[in-house]
Design a protein around this motif. Structure first.
Motif, PDB file in Angstrom:
ATOM      1  N   ARG A 184       0.801  -1.224   0.000  1.00  0.00           N
ATOM      2  CA  ARG A 184       0.000   0.000   0.000  1.00  0.00           C
ATOM      3  C   ARG A 184       0.834   1.276   0.000  1.00  0.00           C
ATOM      4  O   ARG A 184       0.274   2.370  -0.050  1.00  0.00           O
ATOM      5  N   THR A 185       2.160   1.171   0.017  1.00  0.00           N
ATOM      6  CA  THR A 185       3.009   2.357   0.082  1.00  0.00           C
ATOM      7  C   THR A 185       2.778   3.279  -1.105  1.00  0.00           C
ATOM      8  O   THR A 185       2.651   4.504  -0.949  1.00  0.00           O
ATOM      9  N   GLU A 186       2.725   2.723  -2.305  1.00  0.00           N
ATOM     10  CA  GLU A 186       2.544   3.544  -3.497  1.00  0.00           C
ATOM     11  C   GLU A 186       1.209   4.268  -3.462  1.00  0.00           C
ATOM     12  O   GLU A 186       1.115   5.449  -3.823  1.00  0.00           O
ATOM     13  N   LEU A 187       0.157   3.572  -3.028  1.00  0.00           N
ATOM     14  CA  LEU A 187      -1.159   4.205  -2.974  1.00  0.00           C
ATOM     15  C   LEU A 187      -1.184   5.353  -1.982  1.00  0.00           C
ATOM     16  O   LEU A 187      -1.762   6.410  -2.253  1.00  0.00           O
ATOM     17  N   ILE A 188      -0.593   5.140  -0.815  1.00  0.00           N
ATOM     18  CA  ILE A 188      -0.548   6.202   0.184  1.00  0.00           C
ATOM     19  C   ILE A 188       0.172   7.425  -0.386  1.00  0.00           C
ATOM     20  O   ILE A 188      -0.242   8.571  -0.177  1.00  0.00           O
ATOM     21  N   ALA A 189       1.250   7.182  -1.133  1.00  0.00           N
ATOM     22  CA  ALA A 189       1.992   8.283  -1.746  1.00  0.00           C
ATOM     23  C   ALA A 189       1.134   9.003  -2.790  1.00  0.00           C
ATOM     24  O   ALA A 189       1.147  10.242  -2.875  1.00  0.00           O
ATOM     25  N   LEU A 190       0.377   8.256  -3.585  1.00  0.00           N
ATOM     26  CA  LEU A 190      -0.482   8.869  -4.596  1.00  0.00           C
ATOM     27  C   LEU A 190      -1.600   9.677  -3.957  1.00  0.00           C
ATOM     28  O   LEU A 190      -1.983  10.743  -4.460  1.00  0.00           O
ATOM     29  N   ILE A 191      -2.138   9.182  -2.860  1.00  0.00           N
ATOM     30  CA  ILE A 191      -3.193   9.920  -2.159  1.00  0.00           C
ATOM     31  C   ILE A 191      -2.661  11.252  -1.651  1.00  0.00           C
ATOM     32  O   ILE A 191      -3.316  12.283  -1.755  1.00  0.00           O
ATOM     33  N   GLY A 192      -1.443  11.233  -1.134  1.00  0.00           N
ATOM     34  CA  GLY A 192      -0.869  12.454  -0.578  1.00  0.00           C
ATOM     35  C   GLY A 192      -0.371  13.437  -1.620  1.00  0.00           C
ATOM     36  O   GLY A 192      -0.099  14.592  -1.299  1.00  0.00           O
ATOM     37  N   ALA A 193      -0.286  13.012  -2.872  1.00  0.00           N
ATOM     38  CA  ALA A 193       0.257  13.878  -3.927  1.00  0.00           C
ATOM     39  C   ALA A 193      -0.832  14.781  -4.486  1.00  0.00           C
ATOM     40  O   ALA A 193      -1.461  14.496  -5.493  1.00  0.00           O
ATOM     41  N   GLY A 194      -1.091  15.863  -3.776  1.00  0.00           N
ATOM     42  CA  GLY A 194      -2.043  16.848  -4.269  1.00  0.00           C
ATOM     43  C   GLY A 194      -3.483  16.525  -3.980  1.00  0.00           C
ATOM     44  O   GLY A 194      -4.377  17.155  -4.548  1.00  0.00           O
ATOM     45  N   ALA A 195      -3.748  15.537  -3.103  1.00  0.00           N
ATOM     46  CA  ALA A 195      -5.135  15.228  -2.766  1.00  0.00           C
ATOM     47  C   ALA A 195      -5.747  16.353  -1.955  1.00  0.00           C
ATOM     48  O   ALA A 195      -5.076  16.965  -1.149  1.00  0.00           O
ATOM     49  N   PRO A 196      -7.041  16.646  -2.162  1.00  0.00           N
ATOM     50  CA  PRO A 196      -7.673  17.721  -1.402  1.00  0.00           C
ATOM     51  C   PRO A 196      -7.722  17.387   0.074  1.00  0.00           C
ATOM     52  O   PRO A 196      -7.952  16.242   0.455  1.00  0.00           O
TER      53      PRO A 196
END
Length: 203
Positions: A184-196
């Motif tokens: 889940r590391t990649e997903l957590i990083a994607l969520i944090g990349a500019g998520a509102p």
């Protein structure tokens, strides 16, 4: 089970009297009926099955676009929601980030939103809400992994007690392959990349 609006109106009148107000004064005469309509909306998810929104799936191999199985997770970010904390009946609101690792079946993205809305529309705590969303996706989708991240601002923190207007709460619920932190590391990083952020959602 439908919300009993007439009973809510009677109870709101009694509540206004209990705090020393006059429910018949100008400005409060319509408050009981407004509260009844509000509660009907806020708690519309009580008794509703969130899994019903996931009943219509799309076959990857036999659907309109065969052979389009995602090679990775499907991630839907920034789903705004609002709920009511069951401890003080104060609102909490924020954003949900949902991911699942599909198998043969995928689901329309709007169906994921409806699952969140249904489960949020009942007296809740954020921790349980995230787990219930994860359970619904895990039980009703052909998913090898599920990840649910909720980021919300709580009225019981921002409006009372410590009164921390900028505080938000983050919870994570995982199922299947995403119980492995590495997966889940990649997903957590994607969520944090500019998520509102939830602090923009208001309560």
């Amino acid at each position: 089970m439908a919300v009993d609006r007439a009973r809510i109106e009677r109870l709101v009148r009694e509540l206004l009297e209990a705090i020393g107000e006059d429910p018949d004064r100008p400005g409060l005469t319509q408050t009981p009926s407004r509260m009844a309509m509000l509660y009907d909306e806020l708690f519309a998810g009580i008794g509703e099955d969130p899994g019903a929104h996931l009943a219509r799936t799309i076959s990857v191999s036999r659907g309109p676009a065969p052979g389009t199985l995602p090679s990775g997770a499907v991630l839907l970010r920034g789903v705004r929601f609002r709920s009511v904390c069951e401890h003080h009946l104060l609102p909490f609101a924020g954003v949900a980030h949902l991911a699942y690792l599909p198998g043969e079946q995928v689901v329309g993205l709007g169906s994921l939103v409806k699952v969140v809305e249904t489960l949020a529309a009942r007296p809740q705590v954020q921790e349980r809400l995230g787990e219930q969303i994860a359970d619904a996706l895990d039980a009703h989708l052909d998913a090898r992994g599920v990840l649910v991240v909720l980021d919300a601002s709580h009225g019981c923190v921002t409006m009372r007690g410590g009164r921390q207007p900028d505080a938000s709460t983050l919870t994570v619920a995982v199922r299947g392959e995403f119980t492995d932190p590495v997966a889940r590391t990649e997903l957590i990083a994607l969520i944090g990349a500019g998520a509102p952020g939830s602090h923009e959602a208001g309560a």
